[in-house]
Enzyme design. Sequence first.
Site, PDB file in Angstrom:
ATOM      1  N   GLU A   1      -6.830   4.573   7.667  1.00  0.00           N
ATOM      2  CA  GLU A   1      -6.671   6.006   7.383  1.00  0.00           C
ATOM      3  C   GLU A   1      -7.934   6.568   6.728  1.00  0.00           C
ATOM      4  OE1 GLU A   1      -2.950   5.658   5.315  1.00  0.00           O
ATOM      5  OE2 GLU A   1      -1.971   5.138   7.203  1.00  0.00           O
TER       6      GLU A   1
ATOM      7  N   GLU B   1      -5.264  -5.135  10.450  1.00  0.00           N
ATOM      8  CA  GLU B   1      -4.294  -4.063  10.634  1.00  0.00           C
ATOM      9  C   GLU B   1      -4.598  -3.329  11.939  1.00  0.00           C
ATOM     10  OE1 GLU B   1      -2.385  -2.993   6.622  1.00  0.00           O
ATOM     11  OE2 GLU B   1      -4.001  -1.598   7.004  1.00  0.00           O
TER      12      GLU B   1
ATOM     13  N   HIS C   1      -9.414   0.989   4.665  1.00  0.00           N
ATOM     14  CA  HIS C   1      -8.143   1.198   5.367  1.00  0.00           C
ATOM     15  C   HIS C   1      -8.382   2.128   6.563  1.00  0.00           C
ATOM     16  CE1 HIS C   1      -4.062   2.544   6.218  1.00  0.00           C
ATOM     17  NE2 HIS C   1      -3.668   1.428   5.622  1.00  0.00           N
TER      18      HIS C   1
ATOM     19  N   LYS D   1       0.039   4.310  -0.215  1.00  0.00           N
ATOM     20  CA  LYS D   1      -0.591   5.513   0.341  1.00  0.00           C
ATOM     21  C   LYS D   1      -0.437   6.671  -0.667  1.00  0.00           C
ATOM     22  CE  LYS D   1       0.536   3.652   4.806  1.00  0.00           C
ATOM     23  NZ  LYS D   1       0.181   3.759   6.201  1.00  0.00           N
TER      24      LYS D   1
ATOM     25  N   ASN E   1       0.863  -1.187   0.000  1.00  0.00           N
ATOM     26  CA  ASN E   1       0.000   0.000   0.000  1.00  0.00           C
ATOM     27  C   ASN E   1       0.898   1.236   0.000  1.00  0.00           C
ATOM     28  OD1 ASN E   1      -1.831   2.032   0.454  1.00  0.00           O
ATOM     29  ND2 ASN E   1      -2.128   1.554   2.627  1.00  0.00           N
TER      30      ASN E   1
ATOM     31  N   GLY F   1       2.276   2.284  10.668  1.00  0.00           N
ATOM     32  CA  GLY F   1       3.197   3.412  10.527  1.00  0.00           C
ATOM     33  C   GLY F   1       3.855   3.821  11.834  1.00  0.00           C
TER      34      GLY F   1
ATOM     35  N   SER G   1       3.422  -2.168  10.256  1.00  0.00           N
ATOM     36  CA  SER G   1       4.879  -2.123  10.430  1.00  0.00           C
ATOM     37  C   SER G   1       5.582  -3.424  10.054  1.00  0.00           C
ATOM     38  CB  SER G   1       5.222  -1.689  11.861  1.00  0.00           C
ATOM     39  OG  SER G   1       4.720  -0.390  12.110  1.00  0.00           O
TER      40      SER G   1
END
Length: 234
Positions: free
Chosen positions: A94, A158, A92, A8, A6, A164, A194
């Site tokens: 985010e 996740e 996701h 981003k 991914n 991150g 991570s």
Amino acid sequence: MLIAGNWKMYKGQGETAEFCIDLRRHLADLEGVEVAVCPPFTSLAVAVQVLAGTDVAVAAQNVYWEPEGAFTGEVSAPMLRELGVYGAIVGHSERRQFFGETDEGVGRRTRAALDAGLSVIACVGETEEERERGETEDVLRRQLSVLKAEDNLVVAYEPVWAIGTGKTATPEIAQQAHAFIKSLLDVPVLYGGSVKPENAEELLELPAVDGALVGGASLDVDSFASICLSASRS
Ligand code: PEP
């Protein structure tokens, strides 16, 4: 085993072309692992072009549920199909955290994408506070309630506290969460949070882990290729 990167909001067309040319070389002899890259929308076409004829798939980072219409800023599943994109990430953290996406919306995006013939990586995971309050299973149950098991659907576990942050779930935490997800939904489950070349092998070896969704470490071709190679040994 699937390893998906991914990206981003990183890599425009130029960097994408360069990365994909290098990735072709790195993965030329890879066996037994499916690999996908997920560039930003504006870099999808060039990734599809450069990776044509290889086994590396290209997926988007999101997809809307309507096929077309007055939905400024959104991109639909048929549009992605027309580009030659094979799938999309949906839900996701985010998107949930910064753009207000809800479980219901994640369900609708997933449904529309699957119906249009895309594969979907649907993301779930608890925040640090939710884990501390002992709510992990409730959160996963709620997030998964909008999905149903079918071909072309993969779930990515996740944990938000691991994305991150450099904090990776311990093998015990990952194994337990994956087993719980599989008890609710019979689909392959990727781990994300991570993942790096240094920890990929111990995570990918876990019996309930069917691959990885890799963020930061997927931006560097050497580290992404090294994770793909770890997967081929697991
Ligand atoms: C992600 O963005 O899906 C992710 C897992 O990020 P990172 O690997 O950087 O934690």
